[in-house]
Design an enzyme around this catalytic site. Structure first.
Site, PDB file in Angstrom:
ATOM      1  N   GLY A 233       0.835  -1.196   0.000  1.00 43.49           N
ATOM      2  CA  GLY A 233       0.000   0.000   0.000  1.00 43.49           C
ATOM      3  C   GLY A 233       0.866   1.240   0.000  1.00 43.49           C
ATOM      4  CD  GLU A 255       6.953  -5.623  -2.064  1.00 41.71           C
ATOM      5  OE1 GLU A 255       7.302  -4.645  -2.753  1.00 41.71           O
ATOM      6  OE2 GLU A 255       7.574  -6.677  -2.025  1.00 41.71           O
ATOM      7  CB  CYS A 288       3.201   0.073  -7.097  1.00 45.85           C
ATOM      8  SG  CYS A 288       3.496  -1.655  -7.522  1.00 45.85           S
TER       9      CYS A 288
HETATM   10  P1  NAD Z   1      -3.395   2.540   1.414  1.00 47.76           P
HETATM   11  O1  NAD Z   1      -2.091   2.522   2.119  1.00 47.76           O
HETATM   12  O2  NAD Z   1      -4.301   3.680   1.628  1.00 47.76           O
HETATM   13  O3  NAD Z   1      -4.245   1.245   1.788  1.00 47.76           O
HETATM   14  C1  NAD Z   1      -3.749  -0.063   1.615  1.00 47.76           C
HETATM   15  C2  NAD Z   1      -4.453  -1.002   2.564  1.00 47.76           C
HETATM   16  O4  NAD Z   1      -4.101  -0.642   3.892  1.00 47.76           O
HETATM   17  C3  NAD Z   1      -5.986  -0.953   2.500  1.00 47.76           C
HETATM   18  O5  NAD Z   1      -6.474  -2.264   2.625  1.00 47.76           O
HETATM   19  C4  NAD Z   1      -6.350  -0.123   3.726  1.00 47.76           C
HETATM   20  O6  NAD Z   1      -7.605  -0.416   4.247  1.00 47.76           O
HETATM   21  C5  NAD Z   1      -5.269  -0.543   4.699  1.00 47.76           C
HETATM   22  N1  NAD Z   1      -5.020   0.432   5.774  1.00 47.76           N
HETATM   23  C6  NAD Z   1      -5.187   1.777   5.739  1.00 47.76           C
HETATM   24  N2  NAD Z   1      -4.837   2.322   6.932  1.00 47.76           N
HETATM   25  C7  NAD Z   1      -4.424   1.302   7.718  1.00 47.76           C
HETATM   26  C8  NAD Z   1      -3.924   1.227   9.060  1.00 47.76           C
HETATM   27  N3  NAD Z   1      -3.775   2.315   9.823  1.00 47.76           N
HETATM   28  N4  NAD Z   1      -3.586   0.014   9.553  1.00 47.76           N
HETATM   29  C9  NAD Z   1      -3.704  -1.099   8.784  1.00 47.76           C
HETATM   30  N5  NAD Z   1      -4.184  -1.083   7.520  1.00 47.76           N
HETATM   31  C10 NAD Z   1      -4.532   0.097   6.987  1.00 47.76           C
HETATM   32  O7  NAD Z   1      -3.048   2.335  -0.125  1.00 47.76           O
HETATM   33  P2  NAD Z   1      -4.050   2.356  -1.365  1.00 47.76           P
HETATM   34  O8  NAD Z   1      -4.439   3.761  -1.647  1.00 47.76           O
HETATM   35  O9  NAD Z   1      -5.107   1.341  -1.142  1.00 47.76           O
HETATM   36  O10 NAD Z   1      -3.095   1.800  -2.524  1.00 47.76           O
HETATM   37  C11 NAD Z   1      -2.280   2.598  -3.310  1.00 47.76           C
HETATM   38  C12 NAD Z   1      -0.844   2.508  -2.838  1.00 47.76           C
HETATM   39  O11 NAD Z   1      -0.369   1.151  -2.877  1.00 47.76           O
HETATM   40  C13 NAD Z   1       0.085   3.281  -3.749  1.00 47.76           C
HETATM   41  O12 NAD Z   1       1.006   4.017  -2.984  1.00 47.76           O
HETATM   42  C14 NAD Z   1       0.794   2.186  -4.533  1.00 47.76           C
HETATM   43  O13 NAD Z   1       2.044   2.542  -5.061  1.00 47.76           O
HETATM   44  C15 NAD Z   1       0.895   1.107  -3.517  1.00 47.76           C
HETATM   45  N6  NAD Z   1       1.136  -0.207  -4.156  1.00 47.76           N
HETATM   46  C16 NAD Z   1       2.370  -0.779  -4.029  1.00 47.76           C
HETATM   47  C17 NAD Z   1       2.636  -2.006  -4.646  1.00 47.76           C
HETATM   48  C18 NAD Z   1       3.987  -2.682  -4.528  1.00 47.76           C
HETATM   49  O14 NAD Z   1       4.073  -3.868  -4.796  1.00 47.76           O
HETATM   50  N7  NAD Z   1       5.038  -1.982  -4.152  1.00 47.76           N
HETATM   51  C19 NAD Z   1       1.625  -2.624  -5.392  1.00 47.76           C
HETATM   52  C20 NAD Z   1       0.385  -2.000  -5.507  1.00 47.76           C
HETATM   53  C21 NAD Z   1       0.153  -0.784  -4.883  1.00 47.76           C
END
Ligand code: NAD
Length: 490
Positions: A233, A255, A288
């Site tokens: 995320g 990641e 990402c």
């Molecule tokens: P996000 O960080 O907002 O959310 C990701 C997940 O984390 C969701 O399921 C969310 O509910 C959960 N979450 C949010 N707050 C939390 C907390 N305090 N504790 C535990 N869990 C929590 O990210 P997003 O907007 O859903 O996704 C986009 C991001 O993901 C972008 O930055 C993207 O680059 C990244 N991403 C990285 C990869 C990789 O492999 N490096 C792959 C795909 C996406």
């Protein structure tokens, strides 16, 4: 009372899946489709009681699942992969509808990859079980013992691919798992629970907790009974997770986002590089690992831009379920506003629009593929991840200048480098990222390491790296000669 989401003929449970059963929630959240912004239905939210039930179920299931051999677990996991395959069209249409991912890509790539994620790591676990190091004095039996209850948290842009990539090694090595589904695209995680149940995965081995990050994710991560957190995320969420897990000294794999360079050297095959650069708009740029910073040698800039323009103008923006569509919607109105905000601020700082930079007429959540130039290295648009169909273009005149630009952000996920193969490879080695493709893009292998450096993450997934994270590595030392204790022994 149980709730369901209907997508065409597909019925998706809105509830949690805990201990082999559907568990209704006290509160539900609305789920929207990015295709047209319409409400698809409701999905369960989490609560302290749900988190407790999920952890208790996973703890109860752990001893028996951990005691199975890797071969015995493989039988279950192969069935799990078979069940995903039987539902291939359901998975494809569901994720296309709730996450806006191209249906054709789901059907021809992602669903097969999800099955492979499960099968491949089940197979890999067989090899780990007999790992030993033979020395003069002793045989070291290197054990990969399961760590315990594992929490897996995924984002909305590729939920099926990312969850199975983590579930494969976590389950194959004997852990029990709680998958926290992304609240903006929760449906394929629920279908995964159906597949696991149909495959006969024992109750509690695989659980799905739906809900927001705050109400479901944070509570799971903070619980001292958890052995590992595997998160994909954003950077801000990762910091919260790392802080919370640190209270219990729980290892986290993170990641995260990227701002990867897409390098085009003077020696590059310009047409080929331009065609690949246009691919960066796939999934409306919500990828990402996309190379979002085009770094092009000044001598070929004009030719490259015109070649790329032709590819971008030919892109079909529209409904992701249509096989002809190449660029679908942005996930949420909030993200559209975020993308537009980045562009407005970049323009105010002097950026020049080469194309796009406005909403697409297809619908409210559709944005035109955008390229901005006349940007400076320390501009927000160069430094921060947009996570939308927005690329920047900068030029360079020599290699050292290029390397300074390529490495000049806080991110370090991936990269792309087009040019004469040997020169491009040398440049690729100097770029500080977790991976980089030379004259190619997107070639992946489940045995190869994947992950980022700097703000793009901590840890690697793939091959042995996945198992080293999900396992407690233990050395059982068996001497070759009878051993007698002595104070002079070193
Ligand atoms: P996000 O960080 O907002 O959310 C990701 C997940 O984390 C969701 O399921 C969310 O509910 C959960 N979450 C949010 N707050 C939390 C907390 N305090 N504790 C535990 N869990 C929590 O990210 P997003 O907007 O859903 O996704 C986009 C991001 O993901 C972008 O930055 C993207 O680059 C990244 N991403 C990285 C990869 C990789 O492999 N490096 C792959 C795909 C996406």
């Amino acid at each position: 009372m149980s709730k369901f989401i209907k997508i065409n003929e597909i019925t998706i449970s809105s509830d949690h899946y805990i201990g082999g059963q559907r568990v209704a929630a006290e509160h539900y959240l609305e789920v929207f489709s990015p295709i047209d912004g319409q409400v698809l239905g409701q999905v369960a939210n989490g609560s302290p009681s749900i988190i407790n039930q999920a952890i208790e179920a996973a703890e109860r299931a752990f001893p028996a699942w951990a005691a199975l051999s890797a071969a015995e677990r493989k039988v279950y996991l192969d069935k799990f992969a078979d069940e995903i395959g039987k539902r291939a069209d359901e998975f494809a249409l569901t994720e296309s509808t709730d996450a806006g991912v191209l249906f054709s890509r789901m059907q021809h790539g992602v669903v097969g990859r999800a099955q492979l994620n499960i099968r491949h790591f089940a197979e890999h676990a067989l090899r780990l079980q007999n790992h030993s190091i033979d020395t003069k004095q002793a045989e070291h039996l290197v054990r990969h013992d399961p760590a315990g209850v594992v929490v897996i948290i995924t984002p909305w842009n590729a939920p099926l691919m990312l969850s199975t990539w983590k579930l494969g090694p976590a389950l194959a090595s004997g852990n029990t798992c709680i998958l926290k589904a992304p609240e903006w695209a929760p449906c394929t995680s629920s279908l995964l629970a159906d597949a696991a149940q149909a495959a006969g995965i024992p109750p509690g081995v695989f659980n799905v907790v739906q809900g927001t990050g705050l109400e479901s994710g944070a509570g799971l991560v903070a619980d001292p009974r958890i052995a590992r957190v595997s998160f994909t995320g954003s950077v801000p969420t990762a910091k919260l997770i790392a802080q919370s897990a640190a209270q219990n000294l729980v290892p986290c794999s993170l990641e995260l986002g990227g701002k990867s360079p897409f390098i085009v050297l003077a020696s590059a095959d310009i047409d080929n590089a331009a065609a690949t650069a246009a691919l960066m708009y796939r999934n409306a740029g919500q990828v990402c690992l996309a190379g979002t910073r085009l770094l092009v040698h000044e001598s070929i800039k004009d030719e490259f831009v015109e070649a790329m323009r032709a590819y971008v103008e030919a892109l079909n923006v529209g409904d992701p379920r249509d096989p002809a569509t190449e660029v679908g919607p942005i996930i949420h109105q909030r993200q559209v506003e975020r993308v537009a905000g980045f562009i407005e601020r970049a323009k105010a700082a002097g950026a020049v629009v080469l194309w796009g930079a406005e909403k697409h007429p297809f619908g409210e959540l559709y944005f035109k593929p955008t390229l901005l130039t006349n940007v400076k290295q320390d501009d927000e648009i160069v430094q921060n991840e947009v996570f939308g169909p927005v690329l920047t273009l900068q030029t360079f005149s020599h290699d050292d200048e290029l390397i300074a630009m390529a490495n000049g952000t806080d991110y370090g996920l991936g990269g792309v480098c087009y040019g004469e193969q040997q020169h491009a490879t040398e440049i690729a080695k100097r770029v500080r990222t977790g991976f980089i493709w030379v004259n190619s893009f997107g070639i992946r292998d489940l045995e190869a390491p994947f992950g980022g450096i700097k703000r793009s993450g901590i840890g690697r997934e793939g091959g042995n790296w996945s198992f080293e994270f999900f396992c407690d590595i233990k050395d059982v030392v068996v001497p070759k000669k009878p051993f007698r204790a002595s104070f002079s022994q070193r």
